[in-house]
Design a protein around this motif. Structure first.
Motif, mmCIF file in Angstrom:
data_model
loop_
_atom_site.group_PDB
_atom_site.id
_atom_site.type_symbol
_atom_site.label_atom_id
_atom_site.label_comp_id
_atom_site.label_asym_id
_atom_site.label_seq_id
_atom_site.Cartn_x
_atom_site.Cartn_y
_atom_site.Cartn_z
ATOM 1 N N UNK A 34 40.619 55.439 42.836
ATOM 2 C CA UNK A 34 41.746 54.943 43.637
ATOM 3 C C UNK A 34 41.175 53.974 44.650
ATOM 4 N N UNK A 35 41.668 52.714 44.603
ATOM 5 C CA UNK A 35 41.095 51.659 45.415
ATOM 6 C C UNK A 35 42.137 51.034 46.336
ATOM 7 N N UNK A 36 41.659 50.614 47.518
ATOM 8 C CA UNK A 36 42.498 49.937 48.501
ATOM 9 C C UNK A 36 41.984 48.511 48.682
ATOM 10 N N UNK A 37 42.917 47.599 48.939
ATOM 11 C CA UNK A 37 42.536 46.203 49.123
ATOM 12 C C UNK A 37 41.842 46.005 50.469
ATOM 13 N N UNK A 38 40.648 45.408 50.435
ATOM 14 C CA UNK A 38 39.924 45.050 51.653
ATOM 15 C C UNK A 38 40.285 43.642 52.091
ATOM 16 N N UNK A 39 40.152 42.708 51.152
ATOM 17 C CA UNK A 39 40.500 41.303 51.360
ATOM 18 C C UNK A 39 41.180 40.832 50.076
ATOM 19 N N UNK A 40 41.570 39.565 50.038
ATOM 20 C CA UNK A 40 42.136 39.025 48.814
ATOM 21 C C UNK A 40 41.183 39.232 47.650
ATOM 22 N N UNK A 41 41.665 39.869 46.576
ATOM 23 C CA UNK A 41 40.913 40.079 45.328
ATOM 24 C C UNK A 41 39.768 41.084 45.450
ATOM 25 N N UNK A 42 39.626 41.750 46.589
ATOM 26 C CA UNK A 42 38.500 42.672 46.784
ATOM 27 C C UNK A 42 39.022 44.063 47.126
ATOM 28 N N UNK A 43 38.478 45.103 46.440
ATOM 29 C CA UNK A 43 38.989 46.471 46.553
ATOM 30 C C UNK A 43 37.832 47.470 46.666
#
Length: 365
Positions: free
Chosen positions: A142-151
């Protein structure tokens, strides 16, 4: 793939069902789910006749979301006349505005597998061990967005190998390999993605970098203490109006007390096609491939691919000596124009008479 394996999969007979949802005041109708199902039939000496189905369910949790990729659930079920079975489910879910992502995999099987040994010095085909066991695999991230296109997120994996049946004289007992009488693994780790692909089902531009780790230890139920990590890097570029070049590097790295079935394995339907998965296994596997994809006519396309890879007992012992090569080609038939989803039929050839025939839904990578 077994020498006597025959796969018959119909391209032209498929079922498509859609569930629709009405939205906005102009009464425009949007598809919420789209289903593709294909029959599978094959024969091998170990299974006798086997039959089942492969299904893909495409959807968006929020149909009007233009930022999130299309989510999918892939399901495969096989039953054989030897009373063996395999149920496999994997999915990727992209939530609203692609701010969160979830990836799951589930496998339940009572199915024969071939064991050739560990490392470069495997036994010949006629001396391999046919091992039967019941096992269960589950992993989830399960991943959360850090920046655009990055998780960034967390990952969990559970595996249980039970009721292992081996020949009276076998390689597992002779070499006292870890896990030979059954074992359980339970591991926690992290998952990272950097993803600019324009289409996860059939990318024609962008790159994808994924790093996953897993730390198995006894406090959370694992029989053995070991670590696992995978690095997956891909790049896609359109080279002409109807042609795409796709490249991939994938490395699996393990360390510690790794049981035989959890070792890194070379070859499957996605990379190093032509090698039976697990024929070559060790603590480290690294492989790379290049594929050219060409649209030919209407819904049909062709691909060609080449690759190379190898195994090693440790990263610092990885060598290009005894490097394994593969090459091959395939046919594509587009069954979902909007998502550009293909049925693929591939044939891969490797060193030393290794070869394999693959029929799947969606691209290899």
């Amino acid at each position: 793939m077994q020498k006597c394996l025959l796969v018959i999969l119909s391209l032209m007979i498929y079922m498509e069902t859609t569930a629709q949802k009405k939205a906005v005041s102009d009464s425009t109708t949007y598809k919420k789910h789209s289903m593709l199902a294909l029959p599978v039939v094959y024969y091998s000496p170990e299974t006798k006749f086997a039959f089942g189905a492969l299904a893909y369910n495409l959807f968006k949790p929020h149909p009007l979301d233009s930022l999130a990729q299309t989510s999918y659930v892939r399901t495969a079920f096989i039953y054989t006349l030897n009373n063996q079975y395999l149920l496999e489910v994997d999915n990727q879910i992209f939530f609203r505005d692609d701010r969160r992502r979830m990836k799951n995999y589930f496998l339940l099987r009572s199915y024969p597998d071939s064991f050739y040994g560990i490392g470069q010095d495997i036994v010949p085909e006629e001396d391999r061990d046919l091992i039967k066991f019941f096992d269960l695999t589950f992993r989830s991230s399960y991943l959360f967005q850090l920046f655009d296109n990055m998780y960034l997120g967390a990952r969990y994996q559970y595996y249980d190998a039970m009721d292992i049946e081996k020949p009276e004289e076998n390689l597992l007992d002779t070499n006292d390999h870890l896990g030979k009488d059954g074992y359980r693994t339970s591991g926690l780790g992290i998952a990272f993605q950097w993803d600019t692909r324009n289409n996860i089902l059939n990318a024609s531009s962008g790159y994808f970098i994924e790093l996953e780790s897993e730390h198995n230890f006894k406090a959370i139920g694992s029989t053995y203490r070991y670590d696992w990590m995978r690095l997956d890097m891909r790049y896609y570029k359109r080279v002409n109006k109807s042609g795409v070049v796709a490249t991939q590097f994938r490395g699996d790295f393990t360390s510690g007390d790794v049981p035989f079935e959890s070792l890194a394995k070379l070859g499957d339907s996605r990379i190093m096609r032509g090698y039976f998965k697990g024929k070559y296994r060790d603590k480290v596997v690294m492989a790379t491939q290049v594929e050219y994809r060409q649209h030919v006519w209407r819904r049909f396309g062709l691909v060609g691919f080449v690759g190379a890879g190898n195994i090693a007992p440790a990263l610092d012992q990885f060598s290009t000596d005894q490097l394994k090569y593969n090459y091959g080609g395939g046919v594509r038939f587009m069954v979902k124009k909007k998502e550009e989803l293909n049925i693929r039929i591939d044939y891969g050839i490797g060193n030393d008479d290794n070869s394999g025939f693959y029929v799947e839904i969606s691209e290899a990578f």
